[in-house]
Motif scaffolding. Sequence first.
Motif, PDB file in Angstrom:
ATOM      1  N   ASP A  14      -3.597   2.457   4.275  1.00 60.31           N
ATOM      2  CA  ASP A  14      -3.084   1.869   3.032  1.00 60.31           C
ATOM      3  C   ASP A  14      -1.565   1.992   2.988  1.00 60.31           C
ATOM      4  O   ASP A  14      -0.985   2.953   3.497  1.00 60.31           O
ATOM      5  CB  ASP A  14      -3.674   2.568   1.807  1.00 60.31           C
ATOM      6  CG  ASP A  14      -5.134   2.224   1.579  1.00 60.31           C
ATOM      7  OD1 ASP A  14      -5.591   1.211   2.127  1.00 60.31           O
ATOM      8  OD2 ASP A  14      -5.803   2.976   0.846  1.00 60.31           O
ATOM      9  N   TYR A  15      -0.948   1.013   2.354  1.00 60.83           N
ATOM     10  CA  TYR A  15       0.509   0.946   2.186  1.00 60.83           C
ATOM     11  C   TYR A  15       0.792   1.356   0.744  1.00 60.83           C
ATOM     12  O   TYR A  15       0.434   0.644  -0.190  1.00 60.83           O
ATOM     13  CB  TYR A  15       0.961  -0.480   2.448  1.00 60.83           C
ATOM     14  CG  TYR A  15       2.452  -0.724   2.535  1.00 60.83           C
ATOM     15  CD1 TYR A  15       3.039  -0.995   3.750  1.00 60.83           C
ATOM     16  CD2 TYR A  15       3.260  -0.729   1.405  1.00 60.83           C
ATOM     17  CE1 TYR A  15       4.388  -1.256   3.858  1.00 60.83           C
ATOM     18  CE2 TYR A  15       4.619  -0.982   1.498  1.00 60.83           C
ATOM     19  CZ  TYR A  15       5.174  -1.252   2.723  1.00 60.83           C
ATOM     20  OH  TYR A  15       6.523  -1.506   2.822  1.00 60.83           O
ATOM     21  N   LEU A  16       1.386   2.523   0.551  1.00 58.27           N
ATOM     22  CA  LEU A  16       1.632   3.052  -0.786  1.00 58.27           C
ATOM     23  C   LEU A  16       3.114   3.016  -1.125  1.00 58.27           C
ATOM     24  O   LEU A  16       3.964   3.356  -0.298  1.00 58.27           O
ATOM     25  CB  LEU A  16       1.140   4.493  -0.892  1.00 58.27           C
ATOM     26  CG  LEU A  16      -0.312   4.764  -0.521  1.00 58.27           C
ATOM     27  CD1 LEU A  16      -0.588   6.256  -0.532  1.00 58.27           C
ATOM     28  CD2 LEU A  16      -1.254   4.034  -1.450  1.00 58.27           C
ATOM     29  N   ASN A  27      -0.829   1.707  -4.837  1.00 58.76           N
ATOM     30  CA  ASN A  27      -1.398   1.221  -3.588  1.00 58.76           C
ATOM     31  C   ASN A  27      -1.175  -0.283  -3.506  1.00 58.76           C
ATOM     32  O   ASN A  27      -1.725  -1.045  -4.291  1.00 58.76           O
ATOM     33  CB  ASN A  27      -2.887   1.554  -3.498  1.00 58.76           C
ATOM     34  CG  ASN A  27      -3.461   1.252  -2.138  1.00 58.76           C
ATOM     35  OD1 ASN A  27      -2.953   0.409  -1.402  1.00 58.76           O
ATOM     36  ND2 ASN A  27      -4.531   1.934  -1.795  1.00 58.76           N
ATOM     37  N   LEU A  28      -0.367  -0.721  -2.554  1.00 57.21           N
ATOM     38  CA  LEU A  28      -0.040  -2.134  -2.398  1.00 57.21           C
ATOM     39  C   LEU A  28      -1.044  -2.874  -1.524  1.00 57.21           C
ATOM     40  O   LEU A  28      -0.934  -4.080  -1.343  1.00 57.21           O
ATOM     41  CB  LEU A  28       1.369  -2.287  -1.830  1.00 57.21           C
ATOM     42  CG  LEU A  28       2.480  -1.671  -2.687  1.00 57.21           C
ATOM     43  CD1 LEU A  28       3.819  -1.782  -1.980  1.00 57.21           C
ATOM     44  CD2 LEU A  28       2.534  -2.312  -4.058  1.00 57.21           C
ATOM     45  N   GLY A  29      -2.009  -2.151  -0.966  1.00 57.01           N
ATOM     46  CA  GLY A  29      -3.038  -2.779  -0.139  1.00 57.01           C
ATOM     47  C   GLY A  29      -3.079  -2.202   1.260  1.00 57.01           C
ATOM     48  O   GLY A  29      -2.251  -1.378   1.642  1.00 57.01           O
ATOM     49  N   SER A  30      -4.049  -2.643   2.022  1.00 62.28           N
ATOM     50  CA  SER A  30      -4.239  -2.161   3.390  1.00 62.28           C
ATOM     51  C   SER A  30      -3.409  -2.968   4.368  1.00 62.28           C
ATOM     52  O   SER A  30      -3.123  -4.145   4.145  1.00 62.28           O
ATOM     53  CB  SER A  30      -5.713  -2.262   3.787  1.00 62.28           C
ATOM     54  OG  SER A  30      -6.479  -1.413   2.984  1.00 62.28           O
ATOM     55  N   ILE A  66       5.237  -3.865  11.522  1.00 66.02           N
ATOM     56  CA  ILE A  66       4.609  -4.165  10.243  1.00 66.02           C
ATOM     57  C   ILE A  66       5.506  -5.129   9.468  1.00 66.02           C
ATOM     58  O   ILE A  66       6.660  -4.841   9.194  1.00 66.02           O
ATOM     59  CB  ILE A  66       4.364  -2.882   9.420  1.00 66.02           C
ATOM     60  CG1 ILE A  66       3.625  -1.826  10.263  1.00 66.02           C
ATOM     61  CG2 ILE A  66       3.603  -3.203   8.136  1.00 66.02           C
ATOM     62  CD1 ILE A  66       2.295  -2.244  10.818  1.00 66.02           C
ATOM     63  N   GLU A  67       4.922  -6.273   9.140  1.00 65.86           N
ATOM     64  CA  GLU A  67       5.634  -7.335   8.423  1.00 65.86           C
ATOM     65  C   GLU A  67       5.640  -7.046   6.925  1.00 65.86           C
ATOM     66  O   GLU A  67       4.883  -6.206   6.442  1.00 65.86           O
ATOM     67  CB  GLU A  67       4.946  -8.683   8.687  1.00 65.86           C
ATOM     68  CG  GLU A  67       4.562  -8.946  10.131  1.00 65.86           C
ATOM     69  CD  GLU A  67       5.726  -9.274  11.043  1.00 65.86           C
ATOM     70  OE1 GLU A  67       6.762  -9.737  10.560  1.00 65.86           O
ATOM     71  OE2 GLU A  67       5.590  -9.079  12.261  1.00 65.86           O
ATOM     72  N   GLY A  68       6.438  -7.791   6.174  1.00 61.99           N
ATOM     73  CA  GLY A  68       6.528  -7.626   4.734  1.00 61.99           C
ATOM     74  C   GLY A  68       5.230  -7.909   3.998  1.00 61.99           C
ATOM     75  O   GLY A  68       5.011  -7.390   2.901  1.00 61.99           O
ATOM     76  N   ASP A  69       4.340  -8.686   4.588  1.00 59.32           N
ATOM     77  CA  ASP A  69       3.054  -8.992   3.948  1.00 59.32           C
ATOM     78  C   ASP A  69       1.960  -8.013   4.368  1.00 59.32           C
ATOM     79  O   ASP A  69       0.784  -8.256   4.149  1.00 59.32           O
ATOM     80  CB  ASP A  69       2.636 -10.429   4.236  1.00 59.32           C
ATOM     81  CG  ASP A  69       2.390 -10.694   5.715  1.00 59.32           C
ATOM     82  OD1 ASP A  69       2.587  -9.780   6.540  1.00 59.32           O
ATOM     83  OD2 ASP A  69       2.008 -11.823   6.044  1.00 59.32           O
ATOM     84  N   ARG A  70       2.334  -6.885   4.976  1.00 60.46           N
ATOM     85  CA  ARG A  70       1.440  -5.818   5.416  1.00 60.46           C
ATOM     86  C   ARG A  70       0.568  -6.209   6.609  1.00 60.46           C
ATOM     87  O   ARG A  70      -0.490  -5.635   6.831  1.00 60.46           O
ATOM     88  CB  ARG A  70       0.569  -5.296   4.262  1.00 60.46           C
ATOM     89  CG  ARG A  70       1.354  -4.633   3.148  1.00 60.46           C
ATOM     90  CD  ARG A  70       0.477  -4.073   2.058  1.00 60.46           C
ATOM     91  NE  ARG A  70      -0.635  -4.911   1.662  1.00 60.46           N
ATOM     92  CZ  ARG A  70      -0.560  -5.942   0.813  1.00 60.46           C
ATOM     93  NH1 ARG A  70       0.609  -6.257   0.290  1.00 60.46           N
ATOM     94  NH2 ARG A  70      -1.631  -6.635   0.496  1.00 60.46           N
ATOM     95  N   THR A  71       0.991  -7.177   7.389  1.00 59.31           N
ATOM     96  CA  THR A  71       0.275  -7.492   8.622  1.00 59.31           C
ATOM     97  C   THR A  71       1.012  -6.863   9.799  1.00 59.31           C
ATOM     98  O   THR A  71       2.242  -6.811   9.815  1.00 59.31           O
ATOM     99  CB  THR A  71       0.142  -9.010   8.862  1.00 59.31           C
ATOM    100  OG1 THR A  71       1.434  -9.598   8.922  1.00 59.31           O
ATOM    101  CG2 THR A  71      -0.678  -9.666   7.769  1.00 59.31           C
ATOM    102  N   GLY A  72       0.235  -6.392  10.757  1.00 60.25           N
ATOM    103  CA  GLY A  72       0.816  -5.778  11.934  1.00 60.25           C
ATOM    104  C   GLY A  72       0.803  -6.733  13.109  1.00 60.25           C
ATOM    105  O   GLY A  72      -0.171  -7.453  13.334  1.00 60.25           O
TER     106      GLY A  72
END
Length: 146
Positions: A14-16, A27-30, A66-72
């Motif tokens: 998770d991205y906190l 929690n901004l999401g996984s 890790i991109e700004g949209d939480r994708t790796g």
Amino acid sequence: MEGIQFAQSGGGTDYLEINLITGATNNLGSISPTFYYNGCGYSKVDNYIYCNLVGANNLNGTIYRIEGDRTGTNLGRPNGLPSGNGYNVGTVNANGYLYLYRSNRGDFYVIDTNSNRGTFLKLVDPNNSFSEQTNQFGVSISPISI
């Protein structure tokens, strides 16, 4: 004042967002794809976060951006970086070099994350002007007496 934390959760990370004054978290999401990301550092050179995978079997030690949209984005594992169990400590210095360390080891590794250099995604030696390491990979840690 805000900070970020990557926390392992339910088979992923998770991205906190953390308020550094109050300690409150949001929690901004996984992060996608679903892996355990660790040994992370933020690069002010390109505004990305760089991590390595842990607990991912044959992908341990693989570097992800890790991109700004939480994708790796899978950047691969640099030649000479042992896969082992991944690295649990990481930081990126002001010039875009990712430092990785695994607890209880006698060495650390430095990876160039600046795509404008010829050593991009290669292991480099900080004791030799960050030149590419082509053998004897890693940098030994020698404790000092105080």
